[in-house]
Design a protein around this motif. Sequence first.
Motif: not given
Length: 72
Positions: A34-40, A42-49
């Motif tokens: 769970v922490p792994g997919w949450v981090m991925i 969030l990182m994807s959302a930050v990258l898109v933003a």
Amino acid sequence: MRRNLLVASYGFSNRKPSRRRSVPAVDNPERGDVPGWVMITLMSAVLVAALLALAGPALEGLFNQAMDTVAK
């Protein structure tokens, strides 16, 4: 006889439950991290933003230019 039937049917008894330690299912391939997919996520959302913040004006200009070309 009736008490034995209840114990057999519903598992009722006067015994205390055993205190076995539960062992985590390490070998289960279906268990996710769970922490792994949450981090991925969030990182994807930050990258898109970040990409939208940097490339937003250029993309808006391209879109407006394309719409002006189609409207003519």
